[in-house]
Design a protein around this motif. Sequence first.
Motif, mmCIF file in Angstrom:
data_model
loop_
_atom_site.group_PDB
_atom_site.id
_atom_site.type_symbol
_atom_site.label_atom_id
_atom_site.label_comp_id
_atom_site.label_asym_id
_atom_site.label_seq_id
_atom_site.Cartn_x
_atom_site.Cartn_y
_atom_site.Cartn_z
ATOM 1 N N PHE A 52 29.400 -42.736 -51.033
ATOM 2 C CA PHE A 52 30.878 -43.465 -51.727
ATOM 3 C C PHE A 52 30.697 -43.401 -53.029
ATOM 4 C CE2 PHE A 52 32.485 -47.453 -53.375
ATOM 5 C CZ PHE A 52 33.794 -47.554 -52.504
ATOM 6 N N THR A 53 29.732 -43.583 -53.871
ATOM 7 C CA THR A 53 29.750 -43.214 -55.326
ATOM 8 C C THR A 53 30.059 -42.012 -55.694
ATOM 9 O OG1 THR A 53 28.054 -45.130 -55.502
ATOM 10 C CG2 THR A 53 28.314 -43.506 -57.393
ATOM 11 N N LEU B 139 32.571 -50.320 -57.623
ATOM 12 C CA LEU B 139 32.692 -49.537 -58.741
ATOM 13 C C LEU B 139 33.945 -49.412 -59.685
ATOM 14 C CD1 LEU B 139 31.649 -46.138 -57.022
ATOM 15 C CD2 LEU B 139 30.184 -47.569 -58.287
ATOM 16 N N THR B 140 33.834 -49.706 -61.060
ATOM 17 C CA THR B 140 35.223 -49.841 -61.809
ATOM 18 C C THR B 140 35.210 -48.884 -62.777
ATOM 19 O OG1 THR B 140 35.120 -52.323 -61.258
ATOM 20 C CG2 THR B 140 36.341 -51.456 -63.158
ATOM 21 N N LEU B 141 36.144 -48.136 -62.848
ATOM 22 C CA LEU B 141 36.449 -47.294 -64.104
ATOM 23 C C LEU B 141 37.358 -47.844 -65.121
ATOM 24 C CD1 LEU B 141 36.193 -44.427 -65.455
ATOM 25 C CD2 LEU B 141 37.962 -43.659 -64.205
ATOM 26 N N ALA C 227 25.119 -42.060 -61.631
ATOM 27 C CA ALA C 227 25.707 -43.336 -60.761
ATOM 28 C C ALA C 227 25.051 -43.627 -59.639
ATOM 29 C CB ALA C 227 27.048 -43.189 -60.780
ATOM 30 N N ALA C 228 24.743 -42.292 -58.911
ATOM 31 C CA ALA C 228 24.033 -42.828 -57.428
ATOM 32 C C ALA C 228 22.832 -43.280 -57.484
ATOM 33 C CB ALA C 228 24.112 -41.493 -56.590
ATOM 34 N N SER D 283 35.346 -50.726 -53.621
ATOM 35 C CA SER D 283 34.121 -51.388 -53.202
ATOM 36 C C SER D 283 33.642 -50.871 -51.770
ATOM 37 C CB SER D 283 34.798 -52.885 -53.110
ATOM 38 O OG SER D 283 35.029 -53.595 -54.277
ATOM 39 N N LEU D 284 32.456 -51.391 -51.430
ATOM 40 C CA LEU D 284 31.763 -50.871 -50.217
ATOM 41 C C LEU D 284 30.740 -52.162 -49.897
ATOM 42 C CD1 LEU D 284 31.122 -48.865 -48.178
ATOM 43 C CD2 LEU D 284 29.428 -48.286 -49.701
#
Length: 144
Positions: free
Chosen positions: A22-23, A69-71, A39-40, A6-7
């Motif tokens: 960050f991504t 972001l969740t993988l 994704a960015a 998270s950010l």
Amino acid sequence: MPRSASLRITESPQGFAQARDFTRRTLGRWALGDRGDDAALVVTELATNAVLHAVARPGADQTGVWLKLTLRRAHLVCAVTDQSDSPPVCPRTDGALEVHGRGLRIVEALSEHWGWTLSPAGKTVWAMLPALPRPTPSAWHGLT
């Protein structure tokens, strides 16, 4: 087991650059560097919409815009939470040179699914991108 990061996104051009960096860094650590550009871009569009269109609810105790972001097994979920409870709007843009109004269309084009949900903090707009590499045309030759 899903992985997540998270950010808090600051409401500035530097905040959007930090979210993109960050991504990309996070996806690199998760061995998904090849998904970094898509994704960015999705993260930038979701964050921009949150900053430009979200209005804080009166009495909201949390501030700011958050990226998570969740993988998961087969998907990367990019989620942006803001304080507004107004649904995202996907405006019609008929002009080929329109600058605004294309963000959610870009998100839709790059993701397998996208949507939004209300939460106690406001709303979260999310997009699911495939985490597995797409087959290349050269890989299809063995399928025929």
